[in-house]
Design a protein around this motif. Structure first.
Motif, PDB file in Angstrom:
ATOM      1  N   ARG A 260      -3.589 -11.876  -1.709  1.00 41.00           N
ATOM      2  CA  ARG A 260      -4.389 -11.485  -0.367  1.00 41.00           C
ATOM      3  C   ARG A 260      -4.416 -12.690   0.969  1.00 41.00           C
ATOM      4  N   HIS A 261      -4.377 -12.253   1.919  1.00 42.56           N
ATOM      5  CA  HIS A 261      -4.306 -13.137   2.934  1.00 42.56           C
ATOM      6  C   HIS A 261      -5.570 -13.009   4.027  1.00 42.56           C
ATOM      7  N   ASP A 262      -6.254 -13.890   4.441  1.00 46.59           N
ATOM      8  CA  ASP A 262      -7.290 -14.144   5.221  1.00 46.59           C
ATOM      9  C   ASP A 262      -6.966 -14.519   6.684  1.00 46.59           C
ATOM     10  N   GLN A 263      -5.713 -14.722   7.044  1.00 50.72           N
ATOM     11  CA  GLN A 263      -5.685 -15.200   8.413  1.00 50.72           C
ATOM     12  C   GLN A 263      -4.623 -14.109   9.023  1.00 50.72           C
ATOM     13  N   PRO A 264      -4.897 -14.030  10.508  1.00 54.94           N
ATOM     14  CA  PRO A 264      -4.012 -12.982  11.191  1.00 54.94           C
ATOM     15  C   PRO A 264      -2.743 -13.005  10.980  1.00 54.94           C
ATOM     16  N   SER A 265      -1.910 -11.838  11.483  1.00 52.01           N
ATOM     17  CA  SER A 265      -0.433 -12.043  10.913  1.00 52.01           C
ATOM     18  C   SER A 265       0.262 -11.299  11.920  1.00 52.01           C
ATOM     19  N   PRO A 266       1.663 -11.439  12.269  1.00 52.92           N
ATOM     20  CA  PRO A 266       2.389 -10.799  13.368  1.00 52.92           C
ATOM     21  C   PRO A 266       2.268  -9.217  13.066  1.00 52.92           C
ATOM     22  N   GLU A 267       2.205  -8.956  11.621  1.00 46.79           N
ATOM     23  CA  GLU A 267       2.374  -7.490  11.074  1.00 46.79           C
ATOM     24  C   GLU A 267       1.198  -6.684  11.708  1.00 46.79           C
ATOM     25  N   THR A 272      -8.048  -8.636   9.173  1.00 46.71           N
ATOM     26  CA  THR A 272      -8.032  -9.143   7.914  1.00 46.71           C
ATOM     27  C   THR A 272      -8.822  -8.452   6.972  1.00 46.71           C
ATOM     28  N   PRO A 273      -8.714  -8.758   5.570  1.00 48.81           N
ATOM     29  CA  PRO A 273      -7.728  -9.212   4.901  1.00 48.81           C
ATOM     30  C   PRO A 273      -6.748  -8.273   5.010  1.00 48.81           C
ATOM     31  N   TRP A 274      -5.271  -8.904   4.540  1.00 41.54           N
ATOM     32  CA  TRP A 274      -4.247  -8.160   4.350  1.00 41.54           C
ATOM     33  C   TRP A 274      -3.438  -8.419   3.088  1.00 41.54           C
ATOM     34  N   TYR A 275      -2.561  -7.778   2.557  1.00 43.89           N
ATOM     35  CA  TYR A 275      -2.067  -8.105   1.381  1.00 43.89           C
ATOM     36  C   TYR A 275      -0.425  -8.140   1.617  1.00 43.89           C
ATOM     37  N   SER A 276       0.173  -9.057   0.786  1.00 41.52           N
ATOM     38  CA  SER A 276       1.723  -8.747   0.409  1.00 41.52           C
ATOM     39  C   SER A 276       2.129  -8.644  -0.843  1.00 41.52           C
ATOM     40  N   LEU A 277       3.271  -8.228  -1.127  1.00 44.15           N
ATOM     41  CA  LEU A 277       3.789  -8.083  -2.319  1.00 44.15           C
ATOM     42  C   LEU A 277       5.315  -8.431  -2.244  1.00 44.15           C
ATOM     43  N   ASP A 278       5.804  -9.226  -3.099  1.00 43.12           N
ATOM     44  CA  ASP A 278       7.179  -9.454  -3.260  1.00 43.12           C
ATOM     45  C   ASP A 278       7.837  -8.957  -4.516  1.00 43.12           C
ATOM     46  N   GLN A 279       8.448  -7.893  -4.640  1.00 44.30           N
ATOM     47  CA  GLN A 279       8.896  -7.422  -5.866  1.00 44.30           C
ATOM     48  C   GLN A 279      10.344  -7.152  -5.980  1.00 44.30           C
TER      49      GLN A 279
END
Ligand SMILES: [Fe+2]
Length: 301
Positions: A260-267, A272-279
């Motif tokens: 979970r990310h709670d800061q603004p993002s380029p994407e 917010t929030p937004w999420y990322s997954l590295d798989q």
């Protein structure tokens, strides 16, 4: 054979089935008769219960349409899909595997997307999701040129084929891994969802006093000649149903590291929030084969 008593019914059927020419089909039919007759004896199935059983099987067929597959849902709800998957993957069940259920919602005509594309094809409110994935062989070498189908439910828990409010092919795509075996995409974080309970599967779920939810997940199918096609799902650990999936699909190897990310993002800009997954996905050597698609179309309103 003239049948003298209940035991002879089984003998007669086994004798008949023994004539099957194909050895594998003969093996399957003999075991089927043995277990089916054993089951009827064990529970002493009544005539009334047998009529109910016939109705349930017929209902499953009648409930199945181009956009819904009640049979796949029932197989999942009885754990048969999970068992078949785990017996046939990970060196025939000996080691951990990333293989998982196909589920009833894959379509074989998902549109080709470029790495970095978004799967969102019509407005779909919900937290953003950024996924980076790598495809490797068992020695850790990257696999370039693999075709990866991705499909998932909306943050409301509906696949596009179930939801006339979503565009055709929303939250679905097909990617090709690059020279380093990688690809990435943007989407929205899927939610867990209830499986339909307006048919025989619903009767089973209610009778066994279970909830009818699957925990949130992304579906992937990875196809590359020379490797066994990997059909898998990556589950979200923050879902309240992570340890009680109605389809018995969640294995330890498939709980994803969703961050979970709670800061603004380029994407996703300021949202917010937004999420990322590295798989990371690992393919076993074997035959590349796409399955038979359980559905072919989007439901009409
Ligand atoms: Fe699903």
């Amino acid at each position: 054979m003239i049948i003298e008593n209940q035991a002879m019914v089984t003998e007669a059927v086994i004798e008949a089935v023994n004539r099957t020419e194909d050895p594998r089909l003969r093996e399957i039919l003999l075991a089927l008769v043995r277990h089916l007759h054993g089951f009827v004896r064990e529970v002493r199935l009544s005539e009334r219960e047998f009529q109910e059983a016939v109705r349930i099987v017929a209902d499953m067929g009648q409930k199945t349409t181009p956009s819904h597959n009640e049979v796949v849902l029932m197989a999942g709800s009885l754990g048969v899909s999970a068992l078949v998957c785990l017996l046939n993957n990970g060196n025939n069940g000996a080691t951990e595997t990333q293989a998982n259920l196909l589920g009833p919602f894959w379509r074989d005509d998902q549109p080709l997307s470029a790495s970095g594309d978004s799967l969102v094809r019509s407005p779909t409110p919900g937290p953003g999701l950024l996924v980076h994935a790598s495809i490797e062989d068992e020695k850790g070498n990257p696999i370039a040129g693999a075709e990866i189908d991705v499909w998932h439910s909306s943050p409301e828990g509906l696949y596009e084929n179930q939801d006339p409010g979503q565009a055709e092919m929303n939250l679905r795509g097909r990617f090709v891994s690059d020279a380093t075996g990688r690809f990435h995409f943007r989407s929205v974080k899927p939610a867990g969802y209830p499986i339909p309970i307006d048919g025989p599967v619903g009767e089973l779920v209610k009778a066994t006093r279970r909830h009818n939810f699957r925990p949130a997940h992304l579906h992937f199918m990875i196809y590359k000649p020379g490797f066994k096609t990997l059909i898998t799902q990556i589950y979200a650990p923050d879902d309240e149903h992570i340890d009680s999936d109605v389809q018995f699909g969640v294995t330890r190897a498939l709980i994803g590291n969703y961050l979970r990310h709670d800061q603004p993002s380029p994407e996703f800009g300021p949202a917010t929030p937004w999420y990322s997954l590295d798989q990371r996905f690992v393919l076993e050597p074997g035959e590349a084969r796409r399955p038979i698609a359980p559905i072919r179309a989007k439901a009409t309103a």
